[in-house]
Design a protein around this motif. Structure first.
Motif, PDB file in Angstrom:
ATOM      1  N   ILE A  70      35.136 -52.703 -27.005  1.00  0.00           N
ATOM      2  CA  ILE A  70      35.200 -51.260 -27.292  1.00  0.00           C
ATOM      3  C   ILE A  70      36.100 -51.004 -28.500  1.00  0.00           C
ATOM      4  O   ILE A  70      35.744 -50.250 -29.409  1.00  0.00           O
ATOM      5  N   LEU A  71      37.276 -51.639 -28.528  1.00  0.00           N
ATOM      6  CA  LEU A  71      38.220 -51.417 -29.628  1.00  0.00           C
ATOM      7  C   LEU A  71      37.699 -51.934 -30.960  1.00  0.00           C
ATOM      8  O   LEU A  71      37.844 -51.279 -31.998  1.00  0.00           O
ATOM      9  N   ARG A  72      37.097 -53.108 -30.956  1.00  0.00           N
ATOM     10  CA  ARG A  72      36.604 -53.709 -32.200  1.00  0.00           C
ATOM     11  C   ARG A  72      35.226 -53.200 -32.604  1.00  0.00           C
ATOM     12  O   ARG A  72      34.773 -53.446 -33.712  1.00  0.00           O
ATOM     13  N   ARG A  73      34.551 -52.540 -31.663  1.00  0.00           N
ATOM     14  CA  ARG A  73      33.179 -52.070 -31.878  1.00  0.00           C
ATOM     15  C   ARG A  73      32.263 -53.228 -32.282  1.00  0.00           C
ATOM     16  O   ARG A  73      31.441 -53.114 -33.181  1.00  0.00           O
ATOM     17  N   GLN A  74      32.461 -54.341 -31.562  1.00  0.00           N
ATOM     18  CA  GLN A  74      31.663 -55.547 -31.776  1.00  0.00           C
ATOM     19  C   GLN A  74      31.345 -56.173 -30.432  1.00  0.00           C
ATOM     20  O   GLN A  74      32.046 -55.942 -29.446  1.00  0.00           O
ATOM     21  N   ASN A  75      30.316 -57.009 -30.418  1.00  0.00           N
ATOM     22  CA  ASN A  75      30.014 -57.769 -29.211  1.00  0.00           C
ATOM     23  C   ASN A  75      31.062 -58.860 -29.027  1.00  0.00           C
ATOM     24  O   ASN A  75      31.439 -59.529 -29.979  1.00  0.00           O
ATOM     25  N   ASN A 125      29.196 -50.427 -26.090  1.00  0.00           N
ATOM     26  CA  ASN A 125      28.742 -49.290 -25.293  1.00  0.00           C
ATOM     27  C   ASN A 125      29.117 -49.431 -23.818  1.00  0.00           C
ATOM     28  O   ASN A 125      28.553 -48.764 -22.958  1.00  0.00           O
ATOM     29  N   LYS A 126      30.068 -50.333 -23.510  1.00  0.00           N
ATOM     30  CA  LYS A 126      30.596 -50.555 -22.162  1.00  0.00           C
ATOM     31  C   LYS A 126      29.575 -51.158 -21.208  1.00  0.00           C
ATOM     32  O   LYS A 126      29.624 -50.942 -20.003  1.00  0.00           O
TER      33      LYS A 126
END
Length: 167
Positions: A70-75, A125-126
């Motif tokens: 979530i913080l890095r907006r990466q898988n 996207n959690k």
């Protein structure tokens, strides 16, 4: 009237000081019996603690992967393949961002649904990629009397730890 030590004869003074060999042997025998009774209980407690610590380590790694995605907006990929591996690694692509060591005496088994998947990838996207659900069962290799724990991960990245499973 009280008799002082100085007024006693030398033979009485020598006979009443210290412990006899028999008294010391009885004391040591009683201590050995107490230790013999307590030792199995202590080893079970240590095995329970190992299972609990491994379950907490695994749950913390899963939580960190979820938060990092979530913080890095990466898988974020959770690279862990029990029982061959004793290290959990969190990766962004091929870059390792964190690792966790699992106790050598802990036995971890993993069941992934659907069975065609082998990776756990947390998305920003959690959710977990490809709607994967995973159940990790943690046991202690040294003790069969210890209750196993399960750490489950749902497709919406909920992490639950329960006392369940079989070894």
């Amino acid at each position: 009237m009280r008799a002082s030590k100085n007024s006693l004869s030398p033979t009485i003074q020598m006979g009443s000081s210290g412990f006899t060999l028999i008294e010391l042997m009885v004391t040591i025998a009683v201590l050995a019996i107490i230790v013999g009774i307590a030792a199995p209980s202590i080893s079970t407690q240590l095995a329970n603690q190992r299972v609990k610590a491994t379950a907490n380590t695994l749950a913390n790694a899963l939580k960190e992967a979820k938060v990092e995605s979530i913080l890095r907006r990466q898988n974020i990929e959770l690279a862990y393949d029990p029982p061959t591996s004793k290290t959990i690694k969190l990766k962004v692509g091929s870059t390792e961002i964190s690792s966790y060591k699992i106790n050598d005496k802990s036995k971890v088994t993993r069941v992934i649904t659907p069975a065609t998947e082998s990776k756990v990838i947390f998305q920003p996207n959690k959710k977990i990629a490809k709607n994967v659900t995973v159940v990790y069962t943690i046991c202690d290799e040294g003790s069969k009397s210890v209750a196993p724990k399960q750490v489950s991960l749902t497709s919406i990245a909920n992490i639950n730890t329960t006392n369940a499973g079989s070894c």
